[in-house]
Design a protein around this motif. Sequence first.
Motif, short mmCIF file in Angstrom:
data_model
loop_
_atom_site.label_atom_id
_atom_site.label_comp_id
_atom_site.label_asym_id
_atom_site.label_seq_id
_atom_site.Cartn_x
_atom_site.Cartn_y
_atom_site.Cartn_z
N LEU A 1 71.46 65.75 32.36
CA LEU A 1 70.41 66.73 32.09
C LEU A 1 69.60 67.06 33.35
O LEU A 1 69.25 68.21 33.57
N ALA A 2 69.34 66.06 34.18
CA ALA A 2 68.57 66.33 35.41
C ALA A 2 69.32 67.31 36.30
O ALA A 2 68.72 68.18 36.94
N SER A 3 70.66 67.20 36.35
CA SER A 3 71.41 68.10 37.23
C SER A 3 71.40 69.52 36.70
O SER A 3 71.60 70.47 37.44
N ARG A 4 71.13 69.70 35.40
CA ARG A 4 71.14 71.05 34.81
C ARG A 4 69.75 71.60 34.53
O ARG A 4 69.60 72.76 34.18
N ILE A 5 68.73 70.77 34.70
CA ILE A 5 67.37 71.23 34.39
C ILE A 5 66.45 71.11 35.61
O ILE A 5 65.55 71.92 35.80
N ILE B 1 64.37 60.70 19.43
CA ILE B 1 64.02 61.55 20.60
C ILE B 1 64.41 63.00 20.30
O ILE B 1 65.48 63.26 19.74
N ALA B 2 63.55 63.93 20.71
CA ALA B 2 63.90 65.36 20.66
C ALA B 2 63.48 65.99 21.99
O ALA B 2 62.56 65.49 22.65
N ILE B 3 64.16 67.07 22.36
CA ILE B 3 63.83 67.70 23.65
C ILE B 3 63.62 69.21 23.49
O ILE B 3 64.10 69.82 22.52
N ALA B 4 62.91 69.79 24.45
CA ALA B 4 62.78 71.26 24.53
C ALA B 4 62.88 71.64 26.00
O ALA B 4 62.32 70.95 26.86
N VAL B 5 63.61 72.72 26.27
CA VAL B 5 63.77 73.17 27.66
C VAL B 5 63.48 74.67 27.73
O VAL B 5 63.62 75.38 26.73
N PRO B 6 63.10 75.18 28.90
CA PRO B 6 62.92 76.62 29.04
C PRO B 6 64.20 77.38 28.71
O PRO B 6 65.31 76.84 28.87
N LEU C 1 64.57 62.13 29.82
CA LEU C 1 65.74 63.01 29.76
C LEU C 1 66.95 62.24 30.26
O LEU C 1 68.08 62.43 29.80
N GLY C 2 66.72 61.35 31.24
CA GLY C 2 67.80 60.50 31.75
C GLY C 2 68.31 59.59 30.64
O GLY C 2 69.53 59.43 30.46
N LEU C 3 67.39 59.01 29.88
CA LEU C 3 67.79 58.15 28.76
C LEU C 3 68.57 58.96 27.72
O LEU C 3 69.59 58.51 27.19
N THR C 4 68.09 60.18 27.46
CA THR C 4 68.76 61.05 26.49
C THR C 4 70.18 61.39 26.97
O THR C 4 71.15 61.34 26.20
N SER C 5 70.31 61.74 28.27
CA SER C 5 71.64 62.04 28.83
C SER C 5 72.58 60.85 28.62
O SER C 5 73.72 61.01 28.18
N GLY D 1 61.57 72.00 34.38
CA GLY D 1 60.56 71.86 33.34
C GLY D 1 61.23 71.49 32.03
O GLY D 1 62.37 71.87 31.78
N ALA D 2 60.52 70.71 31.22
CA ALA D 2 61.04 70.32 29.90
C ALA D 2 60.00 69.47 29.19
O ALA D 2 59.01 69.03 29.80
N ALA D 3 60.24 69.24 27.90
CA ALA D 3 59.44 68.27 27.14
C ALA D 3 60.37 67.34 26.39
O ALA D 3 61.45 67.75 25.94
N VAL D 4 59.94 66.09 26.30
CA VAL D 4 60.69 65.08 25.53
C VAL D 4 59.70 64.48 24.53
O VAL D 4 58.64 63.99 24.95
N ALA D 5 60.03 64.54 23.26
CA ALA D 5 59.16 63.93 22.24
C ALA D 5 59.84 62.68 21.70
O ALA D 5 61.04 62.69 21.42
#
Length: 420
Positions: free
Chosen positions: A302-306, A9-14, A316-320, A160-164
């Motif tokens: 991550l949800a609380s910060r994004i 998993i990789a992520i990108a955020v604003p 993102l929840g799984l990543t957190s 907003g975000a992307a999860v690959a």
Amino acid sequence: MNRVGIEAIAIAVPQRYLDIEDLAIARGIAPAKYTVGLGASEMAVADPGEDTVALAATAAARLLRMPNVDASKIGMLVVGTETGVDHSKPVASFVQGLLDLPRTMRTFDTQHACYGGTAALMAACDWIASGSADGRTALVICSDIARYGLKTAGEPTQGGAAVAMLVSSRPEVLELDRGMSGVFSTDVHDFWRPLGRREAVVDGHYSIECYLDAVAGAYRSWRERATEREVVREGPTYRSEQLARIVYHVPFCKMARKAHAHIRKCELEDVGGAALDAVARAREDALDAASFETQVAPSLMLASRIGNTYTGSLYLGLTSLLHLQGAELAGKRIGLFSYGSGCSSEFFSGVVGARAAAMIERAGVEEILGRRTRIDVTEYERIMELPRESAVGGATDAAPGTFRFAGVRDDRRTYVGSAG
Ligand code: HMG
């Protein structure tokens, strides 16, 4: 049975975020309504250069830079999104071009509000498990920008975000339980975005009811299948408690708390224990709260910060969760609930891989969060009012390894950046 699931998993955020208390103060609202009532602490603010394609390509580039991720083996690229940039050309096609990916792959987008990412993941898993993939892997990306508009009730739930995700028969992060998904869908107008509109239309309180109906329906259906397969057992504990953790779609963090309490209420009803006196109710509430802290809270960082990230929210929840507890969860089964307004939903489960913690470490979660810049409400409002096609600050340049939207020329969207 063939193993299948998420390998990496990789992520990108604003790059910018707003402190949610700053927003509350500017709106004349008690900060506790947003921090406690909704469970938020920060909210990502995407500028027009950080569109759905740019975030998706940036997340995918990070994934492709990870060791052992071989772009030449990818045979399917699916993007789950509800904030695509064209009525016809999929985000997947832009990503393929920006990353110079092989031409020998299927590319398409999937859409059903926030459920679109799970639709993509399930399509990829089925393709691999059926044997059609013939040893190839799939790149699944969830990418969205959640916008409700200034001074709306939904404003503090933007983001907003992307999860690959690399999906393969080597599920180092999470091996999915096949054939056990519980699904629930129905035609409701809880949240939608008519053609041509940039902001979502939402019947907020009704959308919460729809989500709760869906989680009850999908969970009960998963439970029936999981019980038949003896993955969970009827007994002294609720069957939902036999999952080490449950990751929920998170439009705002408090929703996960409501969903978890609702599942436990269903469990209680299903054993005929719905009518409780005050003492029993208080005991049940205390158990709900303790169960939430153990089973759910670690997935909300991550949800609380994004904020809401629509299709990416669940992942993102799984990543957190795996960022915080990947090592202790190795070999354990977790549940996941995906909800998309409209609505379609799915409760599914999987087993955390032995190397999940090491794989998630590669996503560099803290580093990505740490690079962001806090902005004030004036700057946030300025960004929100920029025209959609303006390419603020990114027309000619993007940080190495990232992408930015650079404007429309000859009716074609253009991007700058590099895969790094
Ligand atoms: P609202 O009406 O402004 O807020 O909007 P409220 O009055 O319902 O208050 C929110 C909570 O804060 C309540 O907690 C209050 O009690 C509490 P609850 O009772 O629900 O537990 N509160 C306080 N707490 C502490 N101190 C205080 C205080 N004041 C109040 N001083 C709403 C809230 C979520 C409706 C709004 O933000 C909204 O419309 N958001 C967008 C819609 C949404 O997120 N829906 C969720 C389910 S649908 C879904 O998940 C799909 C979605 O992701 C889209 C997709 O699928 O693509 C959205």
